[in-house]
Design a protein around this motif. Structure first.
Motif, PDB file in Angstrom:
ATOM      1  N   ALA A  41      -0.249  -2.587  -9.866  1.00 40.81           N
ATOM      2  CA  ALA A  41      -1.143  -1.560  -9.315  1.00 40.81           C
ATOM      3  C   ALA A  41      -2.556  -1.882  -9.796  1.00 40.81           C
ATOM      4  N   VAL A  42      -3.334  -2.554  -8.933  1.00 41.02           N
ATOM      5  CA  VAL A  42      -4.570  -3.215  -9.371  1.00 41.02           C
ATOM      6  C   VAL A  42      -5.524  -2.267 -10.093  1.00 41.02           C
ATOM      7  N   TRP A  43      -5.731  -1.081  -9.488  1.00 40.47           N
ATOM      8  CA  TRP A  43      -6.756  -0.200 -10.052  1.00 40.47           C
ATOM      9  C   TRP A  43      -6.363   0.344 -11.413  1.00 40.47           C
ATOM     10  N   ASP A  44      -5.072   0.269 -11.760  1.00 45.92           N
ATOM     11  CA  ASP A  44      -4.625   0.772 -13.063  1.00 45.92           C
ATOM     12  C   ASP A  44      -4.708  -0.302 -14.145  1.00 45.92           C
ATOM     13  N   GLN A  45      -5.007  -1.545 -13.747  1.00 42.70           N
ATOM     14  CA  GLN A  45      -5.024  -2.625 -14.732  1.00 42.70           C
ATOM     15  C   GLN A  45      -6.341  -2.633 -15.512  1.00 42.70           C
TER      16      GLN A  45
ATOM     17  N   LEU B 202       0.863  -1.170   0.000  1.00 44.29           N
ATOM     18  CA  LEU B 202       0.000   0.000   0.000  1.00 44.29           C
ATOM     19  C   LEU B 202       0.900   1.220   0.000  1.00 44.29           C
ATOM     20  N   ASP B 203       0.690   2.086  -0.999  1.00 44.70           N
ATOM     21  CA  ASP B 203       1.487   3.314  -1.093  1.00 44.70           C
ATOM     22  C   ASP B 203       0.585   4.502  -0.822  1.00 44.70           C
ATOM     23  N   GLN B 204       0.789   5.132   0.315  1.00 39.80           N
ATOM     24  CA  GLN B 204       0.006   6.338   0.656  1.00 39.80           C
ATOM     25  C   GLN B 204      -1.488   6.144   0.376  1.00 39.80           C
ATOM     26  N   LEU B 205      -1.988   5.001   0.789  1.00 38.76           N
ATOM     27  CA  LEU B 205      -3.405   4.672   0.532  1.00 38.76           C
ATOM     28  C   LEU B 205      -4.331   5.595   1.333  1.00 38.76           C
ATOM     29  N   ALA B 206      -5.293   6.183   0.627  1.00 38.36           N
ATOM     30  CA  ALA B 206      -6.303   7.008   1.298  1.00 38.36           C
ATOM     31  C   ALA B 206      -7.684   6.616   0.783  1.00 38.36           C
TER      32      ALA B 206
ATOM     33  N   GLY C 253      -3.651   7.889   4.234  1.00 38.17           N
ATOM     34  CA  GLY C 253      -2.227   7.915   3.891  1.00 38.17           C
ATOM     35  C   GLY C 253      -1.475   6.815   4.621  1.00 38.17           C
ATOM     36  N   VAL C 254      -1.687   5.573   4.183  1.00 42.85           N
ATOM     37  CA  VAL C 254      -1.046   4.435   4.854  1.00 42.85           C
ATOM     38  C   VAL C 254      -0.064   3.760   3.899  1.00 42.85           C
ATOM     39  N   ASP C 255       1.158   3.569   4.376  1.00 38.44           N
ATOM     40  CA  ASP C 255       2.165   2.754   3.684  1.00 38.44           C
ATOM     41  C   ASP C 255       2.299   1.448   4.459  1.00 38.44           C
ATOM     42  N   LEU C 256       2.125   0.337   3.759  1.00 36.06           N
ATOM     43  CA  LEU C 256       2.213  -0.959   4.453  1.00 36.06           C
ATOM     44  C   LEU C 256       2.535  -2.042   3.429  1.00 36.06           C
ATOM     45  N   THR C 257       3.337  -3.015   3.833  1.00 34.78           N
ATOM     46  CA  THR C 257       3.588  -4.158   2.950  1.00 34.78           C
ATOM     47  C   THR C 257       3.251  -5.445   3.689  1.00 34.78           C
ATOM     48  N   VAL C 258       2.896  -6.462   2.927  1.00 39.52           N
ATOM     49  CA  VAL C 258       2.771  -7.814   3.474  1.00 39.52           C
ATOM     50  C   VAL C 258       3.575  -8.721   2.557  1.00 39.52           C
TER      51      VAL C 258
ATOM     52  N   ALA D 178     -10.351  -1.827   0.854  1.00 35.91           N
ATOM     53  CA  ALA D 178      -9.613  -1.238  -0.274  1.00 35.91           C
ATOM     54  C   ALA D 178      -8.625  -2.262  -0.851  1.00 35.91           C
ATOM     55  N   VAL D 179      -8.045  -3.081   0.014  1.00 36.32           N
ATOM     56  CA  VAL D 179      -7.096  -4.092  -0.459  1.00 36.32           C
ATOM     57  C   VAL D 179      -7.792  -5.079  -1.392  1.00 36.32           C
ATOM     58  N   ILE D 180      -9.012  -5.488  -1.030  1.00 36.35           N
ATOM     59  CA  ILE D 180      -9.677  -6.509  -1.854  1.00 36.35           C
ATOM     60  C   ILE D 180     -10.546  -5.894  -2.957  1.00 36.35           C
ATOM     61  N   GLY D 181     -10.568  -4.565  -3.041  1.00 33.66           N
ATOM     62  CA  GLY D 181     -11.257  -3.923  -4.152  1.00 33.66           C
ATOM     63  C   GLY D 181     -12.723  -3.631  -3.910  1.00 33.66           C
ATOM     64  N   LEU D 182     -13.181  -3.718  -2.659  1.00 36.21           N
ATOM     65  CA  LEU D 182     -14.585  -3.396  -2.377  1.00 36.21           C
ATOM     66  C   LEU D 182     -14.821  -1.889  -2.298  1.00 36.21           C
ATOM     67  N   VAL D 183     -13.787  -1.130  -1.974  1.00 33.90           N
ATOM     68  CA  VAL D 183     -13.894   0.333  -2.080  1.00 33.90           C
ATOM     69  C   VAL D 183     -12.693   0.834  -2.875  1.00 33.90           C
ATOM     70  N   LYS D 184     -12.945   1.893  -3.644  1.00 34.16           N
ATOM     71  CA  LYS D 184     -11.883   2.441  -4.488  1.00 34.16           C
ATOM     72  C   LYS D 184     -11.089   3.469  -3.690  1.00 34.16           C
ATOM     73  N   PRO D 185      -9.762   3.390  -3.729  1.00 32.86           N
ATOM     74  CA  PRO D 185      -8.974   4.393  -3.010  1.00 32.86           C
ATOM     75  C   PRO D 185      -9.243   5.797  -3.556  1.00 32.86           C
ATOM     76  N   THR D 186      -9.261   6.769  -2.663  1.00 31.56           N
ATOM     77  CA  THR D 186      -9.369   8.170  -3.071  1.00 31.56           C
ATOM     78  C   THR D 186      -8.040   8.610  -3.678  1.00 31.56           C
ATOM     79  N   SER D 187      -6.964   8.143  -3.100  1.00 35.05           N
ATOM     80  CA  SER D 187      -5.629   8.365  -3.671  1.00 35.05           C
ATOM     81  C   SER D 187      -4.696   7.284  -3.154  1.00 35.05           C
ATOM     82  N   GLY D 188      -3.495   7.270  -3.723  1.00 33.06           N
ATOM     83  CA  GLY D 188      -2.536   6.239  -3.348  1.00 33.06           C
ATOM     84  C   GLY D 188      -2.810   4.965  -4.136  1.00 33.06           C
ATOM     85  N   SER D 189      -2.029   3.924  -3.854  1.00 31.14           N
ATOM     86  CA  SER D 189      -2.222   2.704  -4.648  1.00 31.14           C
ATOM     87  C   SER D 189      -2.155   1.436  -3.823  1.00 31.14           C
ATOM     88  N   VAL D 190      -2.785   0.404  -4.405  1.00 32.34           N
ATOM     89  CA  VAL D 190      -2.766  -0.951  -3.860  1.00 32.34           C
ATOM     90  C   VAL D 190      -2.039  -1.807  -4.892  1.00 32.34           C
ATOM     91  N   LEU D 191      -0.881  -2.343  -4.512  1.00 35.00           N
ATOM     92  CA  LEU D 191      -0.140  -3.217  -5.428  1.00 35.00           C
ATOM     93  C   LEU D 191      -0.203  -4.650  -4.925  1.00 35.00           C
TER      94      LEU D 191
END
Ligand SMILES: Nc1ncnc2c1ncn2[C@@H]1O[C@H](COP(=O)(O)OP(=O)(O)O)[C@@H](O)[C@H]1O
Ligand code: SF4
Ligand SMILES: [Mg+2]
Length: 340
Positions: A78-82, A12-16, A33-38, A60-73
């Motif tokens: 980057a899932v939302w960009d695919q 998660l890069d600056q996920l909001a 604004g969360v940065d986190l890795t698993v 947001a990780v599983i795609g049930l809500v769309k991030p306002t900004s930042g990314s989920v990889l």
């Protein structure tokens, strides 16, 4: 790609994630604004009081809500960009299990049909080999083949959660987001289900993002622990480090509120709890978000947001005074309710 990046399953890069915010109203900054890795085969516990944004982050990780900004990889993508079709494939690598085992199951479907459904959707029709997968999964989650013919109302809470786990595994994911997965179960059943998660992790090389308001649950399963408050991470580090040697006043307060999570031999005496509820995420306090409840707060805390700093290798803390507070008295806050 570096070794570390190859081993990284989720980033998660600056996920909001903000809700609302139209017609002059401020948005609800559920995640801000969360940065986190698993990593692969890693369990990251995510703790925090009710309302801190844990479930929204998971959604947001599983795609049930769309991030306002930042990314989920996921796996570097980057899932939302695919494109849509690619998104489906990437998303299938991460499944979710929720708190209420009844709600997630269709009461009209048999257990076998519920577990089979994601396969049927993926393949566009029912195939004979799906039955073999269902059969094997029932055994893996500790149910009899005969349970496959039952409907949810004929199962106990623990059995229903086992069915949900089987359903979460049917597409052979690399990671499962577990959102309060044992909170609705009797205490006696909780340990059984947590042991099942631990076994499945070993057998299937799974990673978990394990969300819980209950520190003792997270302590049981997590390799690393992230502490969330009002949409932001306050602390992140190895589970033992964070639980045994918390550095952020909020983490210290959470632990003091649940002393059973720490063995009595090393437990520090806790003063009376600090009153107060978590502020509204529509109007988070300036500077440090925890300042309105922090016993260590000074003027600087209201004007300057603390950086999420790496205090020791792998141990991040967002507090201006983490070094000084280290030896100070543990603090506790009244953790509002035990529900989420
Ligand atoms: N769909 C939504 N619309 C508006 N506000 C929401 C929505 N989902 C969650 N929230 C708000 O976001 C904040 C964080 O909620 P949540 O992610 O459920 O926290 P937690 O799981 O830590 O209890 C809460 O204030 C909640 O009311
Ligand atoms: S930055 Fe200030 S208010 Fe925030 S946790 Fe640290 S001491 Fe408390
Ligand atoms: Mg929640």
């Amino acid at each position: 790609m570096s070794e570390a990046a190859r081993d990284e399953l989720l980033r998660l890069d600056q996920l909001a994630v903000h809700f609302g915010g139209r017609r002059g109203k401020p948005p609800i900054r559920a995640v801000d604004g969360v940065d986190l890795t698993v990593g692969r085969r890693e369990t990251v516990g995510l703790i925090g009081e009710s309302g801190s944004g844990k479930s929204t982050l998971g959604r947001a990780v599983i795609g049930l809500v769309k991030p306002t900004s930042g990314s989920v990889l996921i796996g570097g993508e980057a899932v939302w960009d695919q494109p849509r079709r690619a998104q489906r494939v990437t998303r299938s690598r991460v499944q979710v299990i929720f708190q209420d085992p009844s709600e997630a199951l269709d009461p009209r479907m048999t257990v076998a049909a519920s577990i089979r459904e994601p396969l049927r959707i993926r393949d566009g029709k029912r195939r004979p080999e799906h039955d073999d997968v269902v059969h094997s999964l029932l055994a893996q989650v500790g149910l009899d083949p005969a349970h496959g013919d039952r409907r949810p109302h004929q199962l106990s809470g623990g059995q229903k959660q086992r069915v949900n786990i089987a359903r979460g595994l049917v597409l052979d994911p690399d990671m499962i987001v577990c959102d309060e997965v044992v909170s609705a179960l009797d205490v006696s059943i909780q340990a059984e289900i947590l042991n099942l998660f631990a076994r499945l992790k070993r057998e299937r090389d799974l990673a978990y993002l394990f969300i819980s308001h209950d520190l003792s649950v997270v302590d049981h399963v997590a390799d690393r622990v992230a502490v969330m408050y009002l949409g932001k991470l306050m602390e992140l580090g190895g589970a033992d480090e964070v639980i045994m040697r918390p550095r952020h006043p909020y983490t210290r307060a959470l632990i003091a509120a649940q002393p059973q999570a720490v063995p009595s031999s090393i437990r520090q005496p806790a003063p009376p709890p600090i009153a107060g509820d978590i502020p509204s995420p529509a109007a988070p306090p300036s500077g440090c978000r925890f300042r309105t409840r922090c016993p260590h707060a000074v003027d600087r805390c209201a004007t300057e947001e603390p950086l999420f700093r790496e205090l020791e290798p792998g141990h991040h803390v967002a507090c201006h005074f983490a070094e000084e507070i280290r030896g100070g008295p543990p603090t506790s806050i009244a953790v509002a309710g035990r529900t989420v």
